[in-house]
Write an enzyme that holds these catalytic residues in place. Structure first.
Site, short mmCIF file in Angstrom:
data_model
loop_
_atom_site.label_atom_id
_atom_site.label_comp_id
_atom_site.label_asym_id
_atom_site.label_seq_id
_atom_site.Cartn_x
_atom_site.Cartn_y
_atom_site.Cartn_z
N HIS A 124 34.57 59.61 63.69
CA HIS A 124 33.82 60.43 62.14
C HIS A 124 34.87 60.04 61.28
CE1 HIS A 124 31.77 63.72 60.03
NE2 HIS A 124 30.86 63.06 60.11
N LYS A 156 36.98 58.96 57.99
CA LYS A 156 36.90 57.83 56.82
C LYS A 156 38.42 57.71 56.33
CE LYS A 156 32.90 60.33 57.03
NZ LYS A 156 32.57 61.38 57.84
N ASP A 197 48.90 48.84 52.11
CA ASP A 197 50.38 48.71 52.00
C ASP A 197 51.17 49.81 52.36
OD1 ASP A 197 49.78 46.12 51.28
OD2 ASP A 197 50.43 46.21 49.11
N LYS A 235 33.61 68.75 52.67
CA LYS A 235 34.19 69.27 53.83
C LYS A 235 35.53 69.93 53.29
CE LYS A 235 32.48 65.57 56.20
NZ LYS A 235 31.13 65.94 56.13
#
Length: 333
Positions: free
Chosen positions: A99, A101, A106, A281
């Site tokens: 879940h 993200k 670099d 969240k």
């Protein structure tokens, strides 16, 4: 970033600056304007010799990506790994999803938060009204934690060994970074003995002295979390929680609302975001600590998923998170 649109604009700008590698790990990727823009940039960078890697969750993307997706990515020079691929067998491991993200550029620039790579997250489509989300960009040493999370997952999926020292924040950045407070990115997985996400939330709530402000799309919590929230409210702490006004999943929405009575009775204040769906969240406490990440206040996020977040102490961004919460309250019932 108080909205996905702000996050997306900055993400594209930073991706264009990549010279050595881009690592991306997402729960949902949907074809559309957002993903098409990112895909084109990734393909261009791969042609320039940049090491581009993509992890996506196979269940999260099952309805949205074409069957040739992996082949298409490889033809563009993008290395790709599906997380926990779907199998036609009844297997409890299918419950454990990625879940997270995460984008790393670099080694010195990182993004995380609630924003997936799909058009509703930037309000190009509106299946559930206005989509309210949050994201955060890091620059500096804190990005290392996100990089390690990605590389460890990549190793698990691809069985490839990487020399981690090649990906440290200072490897491709010679100038010093500005420091503002203390920033600690953290990961959570269902394959160890530590419930990191819930423990961080509980720790913040239990140490609050003045207020606790929470945004979450789902509120399906265990007894420990209910006890922490109600005890805080009963002791005079201003506890407020923003949930969606328009559900993306009606059954889950009904379960979320089933917790309202017990919480409100104890003094917790519940708000519903009337323009649409809130996917953010965030937790902010006493102007001192805050967290932004991928972890919902629900059983799946807290116990079953691979998740991540950024914990902050005494930094200016905490006031931005609080201000965003206060502004969002004006749009709530």
């Amino acid at each position: 970033f108080p909205l996905g649109e702000n996050n997306f604009k900055c993400l594209l700008e930073e991706l264009q600056k990549a010279k050595h590698y881009i690592f991306m790990e997402y729960f949902i990727i949907k074809q559309g304007e957002m993903w098409d823009s990112v895909k084109q940039l990734l393909a261009d960078k791969a042609k320039e010799g940049v090491d581009v890697r993509l992890i996506y969750d196979d269940v999260g993307c099952a309805m949205w990506l074409p069957s040739r997706f992996i082949n298409e990515m490889e033809e563009l020079g993008i290395k790709v790994a599906p997380f926990n691929p779907i199998v036609p067998l009844l297997n409890l491991r299918q419950n454990n999803r990625d879940h997270r993200k995460i984008t790393i550029i670099d080694g010195h620039t990182g993004f995380t938060g609630g924003i997936n790579l799909a058009d509703e997250y930037i309000n190009k489509v509106s299946p559930f009204g206005h989509w309210k989300d949050t994201g955060i960009m890091l620059k500096g040493d804190a990005v290392w934690n996100l990089t390690l999370m990605f590389l460890q997952t990549w190793r698990m999926l691809k069985k490839e060994e990487d020399n981690y020292s090649l990906y440290t924040p200072m490897k491709h950045k010679n100038t010093p970074f500005l420091s503002d407070g203390y920033i600690q990115p953290y990961g959570d997985t269902p394959v160890d003995d530590e419930i990191t996400g819930e423990n961080i939330y509980l720790n913040m709530i239990n140490k609050a002295k003045h207020y606790v402000y929470i945004t979450t799309p789902y509120l399906i919590i265990d007894n420990e979390m209910v006890t922490a929230l109600t005890l805080a409210a009963k002791s005079g702490i201003d506890v407020r929680i923003i949930t969606p006004g328009v559900p993306d999943k009606k059954l889950v929405y009904m379960v979320t609302q089933s917790y309202y009575y017990q919480l409100i009775k104890a003094g917790v204040r519940l708000y519903q975001y009337t323009p649409g769906f809130i996917h953010a969240k965030t937790v902010v406490v006493d102007d001192t600590v805050a967290t932004v990440g991928t972890i919902n206040f629900d059983y799946r996020s807290l116990y079953l998923h691979f998740e991540c977040g950024v914990w902050m102490f005494n930094c200016g961004t905490i006031y931005e998170i609080k201000d965003d919460f206060i502004r969002t309250l004006t749009l709530c019932d």
